[in-house]
Design a protein around this motif. Structure first.
Motif, mmCIF file in Angstrom:
data_model
loop_
_atom_site.group_PDB
_atom_site.id
_atom_site.type_symbol
_atom_site.label_atom_id
_atom_site.label_comp_id
_atom_site.label_asym_id
_atom_site.label_seq_id
_atom_site.Cartn_x
_atom_site.Cartn_y
_atom_site.Cartn_z
ATOM 1 N N PRO A 41 0.555 -1.634 -0.173
ATOM 2 C CA PRO A 41 0.120 -0.210 -0.332
ATOM 3 C C PRO A 41 0.930 1.293 -0.363
ATOM 4 O O PRO A 41 2.147 1.292 0.838
ATOM 5 N N VAL A 42 0.427 2.100 -0.846
ATOM 6 C CA VAL A 42 0.988 3.204 -0.157
ATOM 7 C C VAL A 42 0.723 4.554 0.330
ATOM 8 O O VAL A 42 -0.777 5.088 0.108
ATOM 9 N N GLY A 295 1.355 9.581 -12.689
ATOM 10 C CA GLY A 295 1.434 9.238 -11.425
ATOM 11 C C GLY A 295 2.704 9.371 -10.520
ATOM 12 O O GLY A 295 3.801 9.896 -11.058
ATOM 13 N N ALA A 296 2.842 9.369 -9.464
ATOM 14 C CA ALA A 296 3.996 9.125 -8.609
ATOM 15 C C ALA A 296 5.176 8.270 -8.904
ATOM 16 O O ALA A 296 4.383 7.249 -9.234
ATOM 17 N N LEU A 297 6.167 8.863 -8.448
ATOM 18 C CA LEU A 297 7.495 7.869 -9.118
ATOM 19 C C LEU A 297 7.687 6.838 -7.806
ATOM 20 O O LEU A 297 7.687 7.319 -6.280
ATOM 21 N N LYS A 298 7.246 6.011 -8.231
ATOM 22 C CA LYS A 298 8.249 4.408 -7.052
ATOM 23 C C LYS A 298 9.093 4.006 -7.377
ATOM 24 O O LYS A 298 9.194 3.706 -8.832
ATOM 25 N N ILE A 299 10.009 3.982 -6.393
ATOM 26 C CA ILE A 299 11.343 3.668 -6.454
ATOM 27 C C ILE A 299 11.272 2.096 -5.482
ATOM 28 O O ILE A 299 10.859 1.949 -4.154
ATOM 29 N N SER A 300 11.822 1.111 -5.970
ATOM 30 C CA SER A 300 11.368 -0.458 -5.454
ATOM 31 C C SER A 300 13.209 -0.736 -5.257
ATOM 32 O O SER A 300 14.051 -0.026 -5.908
ATOM 33 N N GLY A 301 13.181 -1.770 -4.085
ATOM 34 C CA GLY A 301 14.643 -2.118 -4.470
ATOM 35 C C GLY A 301 15.239 -3.059 -5.671
ATOM 36 O O GLY A 301 13.902 -2.542 -6.104
ATOM 37 N N ASP A 339 0.066 4.636 -10.337
ATOM 38 C CA ASP A 339 -1.106 5.181 -11.116
ATOM 39 C C ASP A 339 -1.997 4.541 -9.789
ATOM 40 O O ASP A 339 -3.383 4.921 -10.029
ATOM 41 N N GLY A 340 -1.863 3.892 -8.795
ATOM 42 C CA GLY A 340 -2.598 3.654 -8.222
ATOM 43 C C GLY A 340 -3.077 1.824 -8.766
ATOM 44 O O GLY A 340 -3.995 1.007 -7.691
ATOM 45 N N SER A 341 -2.699 1.367 -9.828
ATOM 46 C CA SER A 341 -3.517 0.233 -10.196
ATOM 47 C C SER A 341 -2.299 -0.621 -10.280
ATOM 48 O O SER A 341 -0.642 0.292 -10.623
#
Length: 351
Positions: A41-42, A295-301, A339-341
């Motif tokens: 979840p964000v 959409g918001a930028l998501k940075i992952s491992g 973007d939530g999806s």
């Protein structure tokens, strides 16, 4: 590599072959399921913010609004598994920032991502920015113009770049020797590698990917080391290491690697950089899009994302931020837009 519109036609057989494999891959629903990092979840923070972030195996994530960064009005922060990265803006770098000298070289400066990185660095006003290009005269003209261009199989809108604050130098990762490449980096403290082969003639794609994304990139690392460069930021791709975490049959890996086995070539260069002893940040974006972020930028491992897309604007922001912030030291950052999806698109193909 120079490509013309006729390459679109020569490119179609490979694309069709890749697309024909999709129905078979779609039968395995798990291949399309986003990884654990994407399912986290964000949560939005109360402060004005930039990126949405999660790390592998980390259930916590922070959502940050990207608007201030896009305006570049103030220093912003991105959190990566509890690690903060300050984006590069007009505000002075933090006191504990990595000292990578005021001179930075951008290899692949005329590319879609490279020119965005170049523009951001030049607009900061506190860097000596060097754009590494194959042909200085052509690059001066192309960077100064806004136009619609054909790059491989894609037609993209190219924004102009103010070259007044940039010095363009010859740099060809295929033809130049390590000594010649090193000369172009003299006095530089940091290097951004934004080079990459452009898919074109199907009969020559494997050779081109090998020359640019493998051998050419390794030469850049050797040249940087010889020139005394202290920091390298490399633009790579999600799923580059896909074979080593069970993703070699995933749609994203199969489709992308169909173009010259480019992911297999990129992982060689990534590992070469890691073993070089130079401080590095490897930025692995999802499918690249020329449009502004939605959409918001998501940075992952590392080794967590197998699909999704991201604006080149945000890729450039992350690359510039990684140059000076010590929290990005010797790390791999995988990025997409959230973007939530669940992500359903990769490199322009609907999954």
């Amino acid at each position: 590599l120079t490509h013309h519109s006729y390459f679109i036609l020569s490119f179609l057989p490979t694309m069709l072959s890749a697309l024909l494999t999709l129905p078979l891959l779609l039968s395995a629903a798990s291949a399309f399921a986003p990884g654990a990092a994407l399912q986290s979840p964000v949560r939005s923070s109360s402060a004005s913010a930039l990126f949405a972030v999660s790390g592998r195996g980390d259930d916590s994530s922070t959502a940050l609004d990207r608007r201030n960064a896009l305006a570049r009005a103030a220093a912003q922060v991105v959190t990566v598994g509890g690690i903060s990265l300050s984006t590069f803006t007009t505000v002075s770098s933090p006191a504990n920032a990595v000292d990578s000298s005021s001179k930075v070289v951008v290899a692949g400066a005329t590319g879609q991502t490279g020119r965005r990185i170049l523009e951001r660095l030049a607009s900061s006003g506190n860097r000596d920015v060097i754009g590494g290009v194959r042909n200085v005269d052509k690059a001066t003209a192309s960077l100064s113009e806004s136009s619609t261009v054909v790059r491989g199989a894609m037609v993209q809108k190219v924004a102009s770049v103010d070259t007044a604050a940039v010095t363009l130098v010859h740099l060809d990762v295929v033809k130049d020797s390590v000594d010649e490449l090193s000369k172009a980096m003299e006095g530089a403290g940091s290097l951004v590698i934004a080079t990459g082969f452009i898919p074109g003639n199907p009969l020559k794609m494997s050779a081109a990917a090998h020359e640019v994304d493998n051998v050419g990139t390794c030469k850049l690392v050797d040249a940087a080391k010889k020139a005394g460069v202290k920091k390298i930021v490399m633009v790579s791709s999600i799923l580059t290491n896909g074979r080593n975490w069970g993703q070699e049959d995933s749609p994203g890996f199969v489709i992308t690697n169909a173009f010259g086995k480019v992911l297999d070539e990129k992982i060689v260069a990534e590992n070469y950089l890691r073993a070089s002893g130079i401080d590095y940040t490897i930025v692995r974006p999802g499918g690249l899009k020329a449009k502004p972020p939605t959409g918001a930028l998501k940075i992952s491992g590392e080794d967590t994302l197998n699909s999704g897309e991201v604006s080149r604007d945000l890729v450039a922001d992350v690359c510039v931020a990684s140059l000076t912030d010590p929290k990005a030291s010797n790390r791999v950052l995988e990025i997409i837009e959230d973007d939530g999806s669940p992500p359903r698109v990769f490199n322009g193909l609907n999954m």
